[in-house]
Write a protein that holds these residues in place. Sequence first.
Motif, PDB file in Angstrom:
ATOM      1  N   MET A   1      43.300  48.045  36.962  1.00 41.81           N
ATOM      2  CA  MET A   1      44.707  47.717  36.995  1.00 41.81           C
ATOM      3  C   MET A   1      44.864  46.291  37.507  1.00 41.81           C
ATOM      4  O   MET A   1      44.529  45.975  38.636  1.00 41.81           O
ATOM      5  CB  MET A   1      45.420  48.703  37.919  1.00 41.81           C
ATOM      6  N   ASN A   2      45.391  45.431  36.663  1.00 39.31           N
ATOM      7  CA  ASN A   2      45.550  44.031  36.989  1.00 39.31           C
ATOM      8  C   ASN A   2      47.046  43.727  37.132  1.00 39.31           C
ATOM      9  O   ASN A   2      47.800  43.846  36.170  1.00 39.31           O
ATOM     10  CB  ASN A   2      44.919  43.179  35.889  1.00 39.31           C
ATOM     11  N   ILE A   3      47.461  43.330  38.324  1.00 39.58           N
ATOM     12  CA  ILE A   3      48.875  43.035  38.580  1.00 39.58           C
ATOM     13  C   ILE A   3      49.076  41.532  38.477  1.00 39.58           C
ATOM     14  O   ILE A   3      48.305  40.754  39.032  1.00 39.58           O
ATOM     15  CB  ILE A   3      49.307  43.547  39.968  1.00 39.58           C
ATOM     16  N   ASP A   4      50.135  41.135  37.759  1.00 37.49           N
ATOM     17  CA  ASP A   4      50.437  39.714  37.599  1.00 37.49           C
ATOM     18  C   ASP A   4      50.783  39.083  38.942  1.00 37.49           C
ATOM     19  O   ASP A   4      51.297  39.742  39.863  1.00 37.49           O
ATOM     20  CB  ASP A   4      51.601  39.520  36.626  1.00 37.49           C
ATOM     21  N   ALA A   5      50.574  37.755  39.049  1.00 31.61           N
ATOM     22  CA  ALA A   5      50.818  37.025  40.299  1.00 31.61           C
ATOM     23  C   ALA A   5      52.293  37.071  40.698  1.00 31.61           C
ATOM     24  O   ALA A   5      52.620  37.158  41.891  1.00 31.61           O
ATOM     25  CB  ALA A   5      50.344  35.589  40.158  1.00 31.61           C
ATOM     26  N   TRP A   6      53.176  37.024  39.695  1.00 27.50           N
ATOM     27  CA  TRP A   6      54.601  37.012  40.043  1.00 27.50           C
ATOM     28  C   TRP A   6      55.026  38.301  40.733  1.00 27.50           C
ATOM     29  O   TRP A   6      55.922  38.298  41.572  1.00 27.50           O
ATOM     30  CB  TRP A   6      55.466  36.706  38.820  1.00 27.50           C
ATOM     31  N   GLY A  40      58.857  32.877  40.345  1.00 31.77           N
ATOM     32  CA  GLY A  40      59.355  32.236  39.124  1.00 31.77           C
ATOM     33  C   GLY A  40      58.325  31.281  38.545  1.00 31.77           C
ATOM     34  O   GLY A  40      58.125  31.227  37.328  1.00 31.77           O
ATOM     35  N   ALA A  41      57.664  30.518  39.425  1.00 26.62           N
ATOM     36  CA  ALA A  41      56.625  29.599  38.949  1.00 26.62           C
ATOM     37  C   ALA A  41      55.470  30.374  38.328  1.00 26.62           C
ATOM     38  O   ALA A  41      54.910  29.954  37.298  1.00 26.62           O
ATOM     39  CB  ALA A  41      56.130  28.733  40.108  1.00 26.62           C
ATOM     40  N   ALA A  42      55.107  31.500  38.914  1.00 22.44           N
ATOM     41  CA  ALA A  42      54.023  32.318  38.367  1.00 22.44           C
ATOM     42  C   ALA A  42      54.426  32.920  37.028  1.00 22.44           C
ATOM     43  O   ALA A  42      53.617  32.985  36.095  1.00 22.44           O
ATOM     44  CB  ALA A  42      53.651  33.427  39.360  1.00 22.44           C
ATOM     45  N   ALA A  43      55.685  33.354  36.918  1.00 26.64           N
ATOM     46  CA  ALA A  43      56.162  33.942  35.665  1.00 26.64           C
ATOM     47  C   ALA A  43      56.190  32.906  34.545  1.00 26.64           C
ATOM     48  O   ALA A  43      56.014  33.240  33.372  1.00 26.64           O
ATOM     49  CB  ALA A  43      57.544  34.549  35.853  1.00 26.64           C
ATOM     50  N   GLY A  45      54.011  30.651  34.206  1.00 31.86           N
ATOM     51  CA  GLY A  45      52.637  30.306  33.862  1.00 31.86           C
ATOM     52  C   GLY A  45      51.989  29.285  34.773  1.00 31.86           C
ATOM     53  O   GLY A  45      50.919  28.770  34.457  1.00 31.86           O
ATOM     54  N   GLY A  46      52.605  28.962  35.892  1.00 31.71           N
ATOM     55  CA  GLY A  46      52.024  28.008  36.833  1.00 31.71           C
ATOM     56  C   GLY A  46      50.776  28.573  37.479  1.00 31.71           C
ATOM     57  O   GLY A  46      50.664  29.777  37.706  1.00 31.71           O
ATOM     58  N   GLY A  47      49.855  27.705  37.809  1.00 26.37           N
ATOM     59  CA  GLY A  47      48.621  28.129  38.456  1.00 26.37           C
ATOM     60  C   GLY A  47      48.846  28.468  39.918  1.00 26.37           C
ATOM     61  O   GLY A  47      49.953  28.327  40.460  1.00 26.37           O
ATOM     62  N   VAL A  48      47.783  28.909  40.574  1.00 23.05           N
ATOM     63  CA  VAL A  48      47.872  29.316  41.978  1.00 23.05           C
ATOM     64  C   VAL A  48      48.311  28.149  42.850  1.00 23.05           C
ATOM     65  O   VAL A  48      49.156  28.301  43.744  1.00 23.05           O
ATOM     66  CB  VAL A  48      46.520  29.889  42.464  1.00 23.05           C
ATOM     67  N   VAL A  49      47.776  26.965  42.591  1.00 23.09           N
ATOM     68  CA  VAL A  49      48.136  25.781  43.386  1.00 23.09           C
ATOM     69  C   VAL A  49      49.628  25.475  43.210  1.00 23.09           C
ATOM     70  O   VAL A  49      50.337  25.198  44.183  1.00 23.09           O
ATOM     71  CB  VAL A  49      47.261  24.567  42.987  1.00 23.09           C
TER      72      VAL A  49
END
Length: 142
Positions: A1-6, A40-43, A45-49
């Motif tokens: 199970m992979n949960i998105d960063a956002w 919002g940045a993760a949604a 497509g922004g990277g972790v940084v």
Amino acid sequence: MNIDAWVWWLIGAAGLGIPLVLTALPEFGMFAVGALAAAGAAALGGGVVAQVLVFVVVSVALIAVVRPIANRHRDQRPQHRSGIEALKGRSAVVLERVDGSGGRIKLAGEVWSARTLDVDSSFEPGQSVDVVDIDGATAVVM
């Protein structure tokens, strides 16, 4: 199970909202808004940084802008006095002779017991006096 960063950022925002409600410290709310911005940045497509940068920049900006404004409003004294403070400085009419040991006045539509500030002075019925203090249920006049 992979949960998105956002989703993790939303969980973090909710986690920061809990101490906000429990402690009423607004800083937690500002961090929660920073976490929402990072979500919002993760949604998008922004990277972790980029996500961490958005979180830090938004949180710090909110603290830098909102805290001074909140402190200014907290330090302002209310402009409308109420209760006993509202009676100090008002004029009253003497109903029964007022001297250093007592008397009666009509203050703000109510009858009050009163005494003079200077024990040697006295005021006769009908005279106008100024209230300088309230001592318990007694107005101190001059």
